[in-house]
Design a protein around this motif. Structure first.
Motif, PDB file in Angstrom:
ATOM      1  N   ASP A   3       9.546   7.167 -25.566  1.00 29.88           N
ATOM      2  CA  ASP A   3       8.493   6.203 -25.824  1.00 29.88           C
ATOM      3  C   ASP A   3       8.056   5.488 -24.561  1.00 29.88           C
ATOM      4  OD1 ASP A   3       8.126   3.150 -27.662  1.00 29.88           O
ATOM      5  OD2 ASP A   3       6.773   4.868 -27.620  1.00 29.88           O
ATOM      6  N   ARG A   6       8.552  -0.319 -22.605  1.00 30.67           N
ATOM      7  CA  ARG A   6       7.944  -1.355 -23.439  1.00 30.67           C
ATOM      8  C   ARG A   6       8.475  -2.723 -23.029  1.00 30.67           C
ATOM      9  NH1 ARG A   6       4.888  -0.144 -27.848  1.00 30.67           N
ATOM     10  NH2 ARG A   6       4.873   2.039 -28.501  1.00 30.67           N
ATOM     11  N   THR A   8       8.143  -6.536 -24.297  1.00 29.59           N
ATOM     12  CA  THR A   8       7.711  -7.264 -25.485  1.00 29.59           C
ATOM     13  C   THR A   8       8.026  -8.744 -25.333  1.00 29.59           C
ATOM     14  OG1 THR A   8       8.201  -5.291 -26.828  1.00 29.59           O
ATOM     15  CG2 THR A   8       7.863  -7.360 -27.997  1.00 29.59           C
ATOM     16  N   HIS A  25       2.960  -1.682 -22.596  1.00 26.88           N
ATOM     17  CA  HIS A  25       3.529  -0.372 -22.929  1.00 26.88           C
ATOM     18  C   HIS A  25       3.042   0.633 -21.891  1.00 26.88           C
ATOM     19  CE1 HIS A  25       3.626   3.431 -25.641  1.00 26.88           C
ATOM     20  NE2 HIS A  25       4.760   3.297 -24.984  1.00 26.88           N
TER      21      HIS A  25
END
Length: 214
Positions: A3, A6, A8, A25
């Motif tokens: 993925d 990221r 956050t 991201h």
């Protein structure tokens, strides 16, 4: 499925004063460029991702790389490669020794030498295995530092103004080499730069960071 990187609700404070707030991201094989004035927190953000944030900074929020939460991990287990504008070669090691340092200890001895020789060939430094790093030109040092980082097989590349001190021809060559390596291996890349040409060559999103009002 990988993925990428990221961030956050990431928030960085310096001496209790807000410095940087970011949600971001960076997918696999993508290159995101961070631009902004000096002191806005670009290099500080990279230090937070690598786990080397100085003590006078406070970090909150989440940092994930391919689903792994990085904040609880020590720097050496994060699998993050970083390249600086200063080449930071080990002066007590030869050029080949510097490159071998990037390899996993699990690589057998015979394969290590072959991997190092192949790496020297890839950066145009055949025959430089036993050279003292101090005898290299600035451009040669840059190539060795870059290849040492790439040989560590990171899951993420962080680039902190790595091309800024190179002449134009070498800068173009280094950009192509690093960006192609990342895309071939589906690595997310976060590039800190003051140079609009770097961001244009990266070909990805550009994020302009600004000072937080206090």
């Amino acid at each position: 499925m990988d993925d990428g990187l990221r961030l956050t609700d990431l928030r960085i404070l310096r001496d209790a004063a807000p410095m940087l707030e970011l949600d971001l991201h960076v997918p696999p094989a993508a290159i995101v460029s961070l631009m902004g004035p000096s002191g806005v927190g670009k290099s500080t953000l990279l230090a937070a991702i690598t786990g080397q944030l100085p003590a006078d900074f406070t970090l909150s929020g989440d940092i994930q790389l391919n689903g792994r939460h990085l904040r609880p991990l020590p720097a050496q287990l994060r699998r993050v490669g970083i390249l600086y504008q200063d080449h930071l070669l080990f002066p007590h090691l030869s050029v080949g020794g510097n490159l071998a340092f990037g390899l996993s200890p699990e690589v057998p001895r015979k394969q290590r030498r072959a991997r190092v020789e192949a790496a020297l060939h890839d950066i145009g430094l055949d025959g430089y295995h036993h050279r003292d790093p101090e005898t290299l030109s600035g451009g040669q040092k840059a190539r060795v530092a870059m290849m040492r980082m790439l040989l560590s097989n990171p899951d993420l590349l962080l680039l902190d103004e790595p091309f800024s001190r190179l002449d134009k021809a070498l800068r173009d060559q280094m950009r192509q080499l690093v960006f192609a390596f990342a895309r071939d291996r589906d690595l997310p890349v976060l590039l800190v730069t003051h140079d609009a040409e770097d961001a244009q060559a990266a070909g990805g999103p550009v994020i302009q960071l600004t000072q937080i009002s206090r």
